[in-house]
Design a protein around this motif. Structure first.
Motif, PDB file in Angstrom:
ATOM      1  N   LEU A   1      19.173  28.481  18.039  1.00 52.99           N
ATOM      2  CA  LEU A   1      20.560  28.173  17.718  1.00 52.99           C
ATOM      3  C   LEU A   1      21.384  29.457  17.589  1.00 52.99           C
ATOM      4  O   LEU A   1      20.815  30.549  17.465  1.00 52.99           O
TER       5      LEU A   1
ATOM      6  N   GLN B   1      21.512  15.028  18.167  1.00 53.80           N
ATOM      7  CA  GLN B   1      20.877  15.815  17.105  1.00 53.80           C
ATOM      8  C   GLN B   1      21.284  17.293  17.197  1.00 53.80           C
ATOM      9  O   GLN B   1      21.562  17.930  16.176  1.00 53.80           O
ATOM     10  N   LEU B   2      21.317  17.828  18.390  1.00 52.91           N
ATOM     11  CA  LEU B   2      21.683  19.227  18.587  1.00 52.91           C
ATOM     12  C   LEU B   2      23.142  19.478  18.189  1.00 52.91           C
ATOM     13  O   LEU B   2      23.457  20.475  17.533  1.00 52.91           O
TER      14      LEU B   2
ATOM     15  N   VAL C   1      14.232  25.812  16.639  1.00 55.87           N
ATOM     16  CA  VAL C   1      13.889  24.403  16.505  1.00 55.87           C
ATOM     17  C   VAL C   1      12.969  24.031  17.660  1.00 55.87           C
ATOM     18  O   VAL C   1      13.362  24.136  18.826  1.00 55.87           O
TER      19      VAL C   1
ATOM     20  N   HIS D   1      26.928  22.003  11.710  1.00 54.26           N
ATOM     21  CA  HIS D   1      26.625  22.395  10.329  1.00 54.26           C
ATOM     22  C   HIS D   1      26.314  23.882  10.208  1.00 54.26           C
ATOM     23  O   HIS D   1      25.954  24.335   9.114  1.00 54.26           O
ATOM     24  N   LEU D   2      26.444  24.641  11.277  1.00 56.03           N
ATOM     25  CA  LEU D   2      26.178  26.084  11.184  1.00 56.03           C
ATOM     26  C   LEU D   2      27.335  26.795  10.495  1.00 56.03           C
ATOM     27  O   LEU D   2      28.495  26.430  10.673  1.00 56.03           O
TER      28      LEU D   2
ATOM     29  N   ASP E   1      18.299  30.400  14.141  1.00 56.85           N
ATOM     30  CA  ASP E   1      17.285  29.405  13.775  1.00 56.85           C
ATOM     31  C   ASP E   1      16.525  28.955  15.023  1.00 56.85           C
ATOM     32  O   ASP E   1      17.103  28.877  16.124  1.00 56.85           O
TER      33      ASP E   1
ATOM     34  N   LYS F   1      24.845  17.830  16.031  1.00 59.54           N
ATOM     35  CA  LYS F   1      24.929  17.742  14.581  1.00 59.54           C
ATOM     36  C   LYS F   1      24.473  19.062  13.935  1.00 59.54           C
ATOM     37  O   LYS F   1      25.083  19.540  12.965  1.00 59.54           O
ATOM     38  N   LEU F   2      23.401  19.647  14.486  1.00 58.37           N
ATOM     39  CA  LEU F   2      22.931  20.938  13.976  1.00 58.37           C
ATOM     40  C   LEU F   2      23.990  22.020  14.178  1.00 58.37           C
ATOM     41  O   LEU F   2      24.243  22.840  13.291  1.00 58.37           O
TER      42      LEU F   2
ATOM     43  N   GLN G   1      14.935  17.439  20.971  1.00 61.25           N
ATOM     44  CA  GLN G   1      16.132  17.137  20.193  1.00 61.25           C
ATOM     45  C   GLN G   1      17.140  16.481  21.131  1.00 61.25           C
ATOM     46  O   GLN G   1      17.452  17.030  22.185  1.00 61.25           O
TER      47      GLN G   1
END
Length: 257
Positions: A235, A249-250, A241, A256-257, A239, A252-253, A245
């Motif tokens: 990411l 889902q990606l 992962v 939130h960064l 991060d 959403k991640l 995904q």
């Protein structure tokens, strides 16, 4: 008149004796002060050298003892403890390499700060920044984010990733594709897979010339980052992962960064 040799610090036998400080000449005091400063400087340099061990020797010693590749070594936030960035994760060691610790280091001075996680993120981004973007790059028209994807076409989780990449691209996410080295694939098979099958599958163009250099550089990168599973995402904050995904889902991640 006969010279009084004792007053000069020399007796009749020719032996030199120390005179009281108040008897020293100005020239003698300057010489003594100079010698003192030189001695003190040499002592400080020796002390500084001993407190900063030869990192190359330290790296080699610990690498041989642990049996893993050490990519970088840096002093940690704890005096006398060094952080080792390796293909197997982050280790900590003393300066001699006699002891090693695998775990998470927290800073408790202001709340609870995961220093190991922060350092892993920084390390991944640094390594990625030193690897130039190549032709297997899915560019979004109005990019808001960029992801690094280590993948191939042989995993079951990657079967639908062509459709997923298109959805991410439409959502403003550019993706840089990177190879995952697999022990069961020979160098020739990996080259064919990455230089021919992957571009054809994604309708991308990877020039034949330079493909070997790209593969060599990026498979080393995957090893250094400890990437062994396909797919693995890096990411924008560093991060990592692993595993499939979905685009939802990606996104959403990323939000939130």
């Amino acid at each position: 008149m006969e010279q009084d040799s004792v007053s000069n610090g020399i007796d009749n036998d020719g032996l030199v004796h120390s005179l009281p400080v108040w008897c020293w000449s100005a020239e003698s005091m300057v010489v003594r002060l100079f010698l003192f400063v030189v001695s003190l400087t040499m002592a400080l340099v020796a002390q500084a050298s001993s407190s900063h061990p030869n990192e190359q020797q330290m790296l080699q010693r610990i690498s041989e003892r642990l049996g893993i590749e050490i990519v970088a070594i840096e002093p940690s936030s704890v005096p006398g403890l060094y952080r080792l960035d390796t293909s197997g994760g982050v280790f900590y060691s003393d300066e001699r390499g006699d002891y090693a610790l695998l775990g998470t280091l927290f800073d408790l001075r202001s709340g609870i700060v995961n220093l190991t996680l922060q350092q892993q993120q920084t390390f991944r981004l640094k390594q990625l920044s030193q690897t130039p973007t190549h032709s297997l790059y899915v560019r979004a028209p109005s990019a808001r984010h960029e992801l690094q994807l280590f993948t191939d076409l042989s995993c079951q989780e990657c079967i639908t990733f062509r459709r997923d990449l298109k959805a991410l691209q439409n959502a403003g996410v550019s993706i840089n594709l990177l190879p995952v080295p697999r022990p069961q694939l020979s160098a020739d098979r990996l080259r064919h897979h990455w230089c021919h099958e992957m571009p054809e599958h994604l309708d991308l163009d990877l020039p034949e010339e330079g493909c070997d250099a790209i593969l060599e550089q990026q498979t080393i990168l995957a090893s250094q980052l400890g990437v062994h599973r396909s797919p693995t995402w890096i990411l924008p904050n560093g991060d990592m992962v692993s595993g499939y995904q979905s685009p939802k889902q990606l996104l959403k991640l990323l939000e939130h960064l």
